[in-house]
Design a protein around this motif. Structure first.
Motif, PDB file in Angstrom:
ATOM      1  N   ARG A  25       4.932  -2.105   7.112  1.00 47.58           N
ATOM      2  CA  ARG A  25       5.333  -2.171   6.749  1.00 47.58           C
ATOM      3  C   ARG A  25       5.142  -1.984   4.924  1.00 47.58           C
ATOM      4  NH1 ARG A  25       9.751  -3.454   9.342  1.00 47.58           N
ATOM      5  NH2 ARG A  25       9.342  -5.104  11.236  1.00 47.58           N
ATOM      6  N   ARG A  26       3.544  -1.660   4.722  1.00 48.11           N
ATOM      7  CA  ARG A  26       3.928  -1.114   3.083  1.00 48.11           C
ATOM      8  C   ARG A  26       4.476   0.412   2.969  1.00 48.11           C
ATOM      9  NH1 ARG A  26      -2.119  -3.002   2.387  1.00 48.11           N
ATOM     10  NH2 ARG A  26      -2.590  -5.047   1.586  1.00 48.11           N
ATOM     11  N   LEU A  27       4.625   1.465   4.214  1.00 41.73           N
ATOM     12  CA  LEU A  27       4.676   2.884   4.300  1.00 41.73           C
ATOM     13  C   LEU A  27       5.761   2.830   3.991  1.00 41.73           C
ATOM     14  CD1 LEU A  27       1.688   3.596   6.148  1.00 41.73           C
ATOM     15  CD2 LEU A  27       1.563   3.919   3.355  1.00 41.73           C
ATOM     16  N   GLN A  28       6.597   1.302   4.632  1.00 39.13           N
ATOM     17  CA  GLN A  28       7.983   1.800   4.831  1.00 39.13           C
ATOM     18  C   GLN A  28       8.308   1.178   3.057  1.00 39.13           C
ATOM     19  OE1 GLN A  28       9.040  -1.625   7.561  1.00 39.13           O
ATOM     20  NE2 GLN A  28       9.488   0.012   9.531  1.00 39.13           N
ATOM     21  N   GLU A  29       7.973   0.380   2.413  1.00 37.81           N
ATOM     22  CA  GLU A  29       8.655   0.273   1.332  1.00 37.81           C
ATOM     23  C   GLU A  29       7.414   1.374   0.278  1.00 37.81           C
ATOM     24  OE1 GLU A  29       9.389  -2.308  -2.089  1.00 37.81           O
ATOM     25  OE2 GLU A  29      10.238  -1.865  -0.306  1.00 37.81           O
ATOM     26  N   ALA A  30       6.788   1.930   0.884  1.00 36.53           N
ATOM     27  CA  ALA A  30       6.483   3.118   0.601  1.00 36.53           C
ATOM     28  C   ALA A  30       7.276   4.841   0.217  1.00 36.53           C
ATOM     29  CB  ALA A  30       5.153   3.737   0.086  1.00 36.53           C
ATOM     30  N   ARG A  31       8.284   4.494   1.397  1.00 32.85           N
ATOM     31  CA  ARG A  31       9.299   5.774   1.505  1.00 32.85           C
ATOM     32  C   ARG A  31       9.742   5.100   0.767  1.00 32.85           C
ATOM     33  NH1 ARG A  31      10.668   6.299   7.818  1.00 32.85           N
ATOM     34  NH2 ARG A  31      11.110   4.126   7.901  1.00 32.85           N
ATOM     35  N   ARG A  32      10.744   3.905   0.599  1.00 28.14           N
ATOM     36  CA  ARG A  32      11.730   3.301   0.068  1.00 28.14           C
ATOM     37  C   ARG A  32      12.040   3.582  -2.110  1.00 28.14           C
ATOM     38  NH1 ARG A  32      13.119  -0.290  -4.176  1.00 28.14           N
ATOM     39  NH2 ARG A  32      11.864  -1.488  -3.626  1.00 28.14           N
ATOM     40  N   LEU A  33      10.090   3.385  -2.382  1.00 26.16           N
ATOM     41  CA  LEU A  33      10.091   3.598  -3.182  1.00 26.16           C
ATOM     42  C   LEU A  33       9.922   5.244  -3.723  1.00 26.16           C
ATOM     43  CD1 LEU A  33       7.196   1.389  -4.125  1.00 26.16           C
ATOM     44  CD2 LEU A  33       9.407   0.708  -4.721  1.00 26.16           C
ATOM     45  N   LEU A  34       9.580   6.191  -2.522  1.00 23.60           N
ATOM     46  CA  LEU A  34       9.644   7.510  -3.644  1.00 23.60           C
ATOM     47  C   LEU A  34      10.667   8.253  -3.198  1.00 23.60           C
ATOM     48  CD1 LEU A  34       6.220   8.090  -0.197  1.00 23.60           C
ATOM     49  CD2 LEU A  34       6.502   9.129  -3.316  1.00 23.60           C
ATOM     50  N   ALA A  35      11.965   7.730  -2.449  1.00 24.43           N
ATOM     51  CA  ALA A  35      13.445   7.638  -2.469  1.00 24.43           C
ATOM     52  C   ALA A  35      13.710   7.510  -3.613  1.00 24.43           C
ATOM     53  CB  ALA A  35      13.996   7.712  -1.664  1.00 24.43           C
ATOM     54  N   ASP A  36      13.396   6.844  -4.725  1.00 23.63           N
ATOM     55  CA  ASP A  36      13.769   6.219  -6.070  1.00 23.63           C
ATOM     56  C   ASP A  36      12.873   7.236  -6.750  1.00 23.63           C
ATOM     57  OD1 ASP A  36      14.405   5.290  -8.500  1.00 23.63           O
ATOM     58  OD2 ASP A  36      14.268   3.031  -7.964  1.00 23.63           O
ATOM     59  N   THR A  37      13.445   8.243  -7.618  1.00 25.45           N
ATOM     60  CA  THR A  37      12.586   9.063  -8.031  1.00 25.45           C
ATOM     61  C   THR A  37      12.323   8.406  -9.438  1.00 25.45           C
ATOM     62  OG1 THR A  37      15.351  10.496  -9.253  1.00 25.45           O
ATOM     63  CG2 THR A  37      13.562  11.154  -6.832  1.00 25.45           C
ATOM     64  N   SER A  38      12.915   7.166 -10.011  1.00 26.74           N
ATOM     65  CA  SER A  38      12.773   6.758 -11.583  1.00 26.74           C
ATOM     66  C   SER A  38      10.797   5.849 -11.335  1.00 26.74           C
ATOM     67  CB  SER A  38      13.943   6.064 -11.473  1.00 26.74           C
ATOM     68  OG  SER A  38      13.601   4.993 -10.418  1.00 26.74           O
ATOM     69  N   VAL A  39      10.968   5.973  -9.819  1.00 25.06           N
ATOM     70  CA  VAL A  39       9.321   5.116  -9.789  1.00 25.06           C
ATOM     71  C   VAL A  39       8.242   6.453  -9.734  1.00 25.06           C
ATOM     72  CG1 VAL A  39       7.540   3.684  -8.581  1.00 25.06           C
ATOM     73  CG2 VAL A  39      10.548   3.528  -8.423  1.00 25.06           C
ATOM     74  N   PRO A  40       7.544   6.367 -10.476  1.00 24.96           N
ATOM     75  CA  PRO A  40       6.490   7.556 -10.494  1.00 24.96           C
ATOM     76  C   PRO A  40       5.510   6.847  -9.106  1.00 24.96           C
ATOM     77  CG  PRO A  40       6.584   6.149 -12.954  1.00 24.96           C
ATOM     78  CD  PRO A  40       7.349   5.499 -11.832  1.00 24.96           C
ATOM     79  N   GLN A  41       4.666   8.387  -9.315  1.00 24.86           N
ATOM     80  CA  GLN A  41       4.530   8.410  -7.188  1.00 24.86           C
ATOM     81  C   GLN A  41       3.181   7.459  -7.752  1.00 24.86           C
ATOM     82  OE1 GLN A  41       4.822  12.161  -5.648  1.00 24.86           O
ATOM     83  NE2 GLN A  41       2.606  11.799  -4.370  1.00 24.86           N
ATOM     84  N   GLN A  42       2.459   7.907  -9.189  1.00 27.68           N
ATOM     85  CA  GLN A  42       1.502   7.422  -9.163  1.00 27.68           C
ATOM     86  C   GLN A  42       1.054   5.948  -9.539  1.00 27.68           C
ATOM     87  OE1 GLN A  42       2.647   9.348 -10.776  1.00 27.68           O
ATOM     88  NE2 GLN A  42       2.361   9.297 -13.560  1.00 27.68           N
ATOM     89  N   ASP A  43       2.303   5.447  -9.253  1.00 28.49           N
ATOM     90  CA  ASP A  43       2.267   4.097  -8.947  1.00 28.49           C
ATOM     91  C   ASP A  43       2.715   3.143  -8.017  1.00 28.49           C
ATOM     92  OD1 ASP A  43       2.168   4.180 -12.029  1.00 28.49           O
ATOM     93  OD2 ASP A  43       4.398   3.635 -12.663  1.00 28.49           O
ATOM     94  N   ILE A  44       3.004   4.065  -7.009  1.00 25.63           N
ATOM     95  CA  ILE A  44       3.669   3.801  -5.518  1.00 25.63           C
ATOM     96  C   ILE A  44       2.358   3.190  -4.688  1.00 25.63           C
ATOM     97  CG2 ILE A  44       4.225   3.840  -3.617  1.00 25.63           C
ATOM     98  CD1 ILE A  44       6.376   5.784  -5.106  1.00 25.63           C
ATOM     99  N   ALA A  45       1.142   4.051  -4.700  1.00 28.26           N
ATOM    100  CA  ALA A  45      -0.144   2.808  -4.206  1.00 28.26           C
ATOM    101  C   ALA A  45       0.044   1.681  -4.510  1.00 28.26           C
ATOM    102  CB  ALA A  45      -1.150   4.008  -4.321  1.00 28.26           C
ATOM    103  N   GLN A  46      -0.320   1.187  -6.172  1.00 32.04           N
ATOM    104  CA  GLN A  46      -0.519   0.321  -6.303  1.00 32.04           C
ATOM    105  C   GLN A  46       0.307  -1.062  -5.821  1.00 32.04           C
ATOM    106  OE1 GLN A  46      -1.549  -0.377 -10.410  1.00 32.04           O
ATOM    107  NE2 GLN A  46      -2.628  -2.409 -10.190  1.00 32.04           N
ATOM    108  N   ARG A  47       1.660  -0.258  -6.659  1.00 29.37           N
ATOM    109  CA  ARG A  47       2.912  -1.504  -6.217  1.00 29.37           C
ATOM    110  C   ARG A  47       3.116  -2.351  -4.653  1.00 29.37           C
ATOM    111  NH1 ARG A  47       7.999   0.342  -9.453  1.00 29.37           N
ATOM    112  NH2 ARG A  47       8.249  -1.052  -8.383  1.00 29.37           N
ATOM    113  N   ILE A  48       2.930  -1.214  -3.424  1.00 34.99           N
ATOM    114  CA  ILE A  48       2.439  -2.212  -1.769  1.00 34.99           C
ATOM    115  C   ILE A  48       0.684  -2.161  -1.794  1.00 34.99           C
ATOM    116  CG2 ILE A  48       4.290   0.156  -1.157  1.00 34.99           C
ATOM    117  CD1 ILE A  48       2.242   1.610  -0.238  1.00 34.99           C
ATOM    118  N   GLY A  49       0.294  -2.253  -2.772  1.00 32.51           N
ATOM    119  CA  GLY A  49      -0.640  -2.750  -2.266  1.00 32.51           C
ATOM    120  C   GLY A  49      -2.237  -2.024  -1.391  1.00 32.51           C
TER     121      GLY A  49
END
Length: 102
Positions: A25-49
């Motif tokens: 489930r966390r990695l699904q959310e990461a894929r969603r966030l990665l598809a949104d290029t306005s979200v910096p990649q380095q922030d995604i790990a922390q945002r999903i836990g």
């Protein structure tokens, strides 16, 4: 309810252990966030836990057979990344939600 009983019941209902389900489930959310290029990649790990960028990177690569950066690049180019199947395990389509009994 004890942890072991909860884990057993969860596995029987959902078809996978609770921690695996949470990770997917966390990695699904990461894929969603990665598809949104306005979200910096380095922030995604922390945002999903994930506490560490390295831990997130390794989990993502193990699950999808590509790095988060490769996923984002492929999405930007329009090629559809696929989830890697595991030998000896049934392929679960996590994008359709859990297989809860009706």
């Amino acid at each position: 309810m004890s942890r072991s009983v909860f884990s057993q019941m969860f596995r029987e209902l959902v078809g996978e252990p609770p921690m695996r389900h949470l990770m997917v489930r966390r990695l699904q959310e990461a894929r969603r966030l990665l598809a949104d290029t306005s979200v910096p990649q380095q922030d995604i790990a922390q945002r999903i836990g994930y506490r560490s960028q390295v831990g997130f990177h390794l989990a993502f690569r193990k699950e999808f057979d590509m790095t988060p950066g490769e996923y984002r690049t492929r999405r930007a180019r329009g090629t559809r990344p696929r989830r890697r199947g595991r030998a000896g395990r049934p392929r679960i389509r996590h994008d359709e939600g859990p297989a809860y009994p009706a």
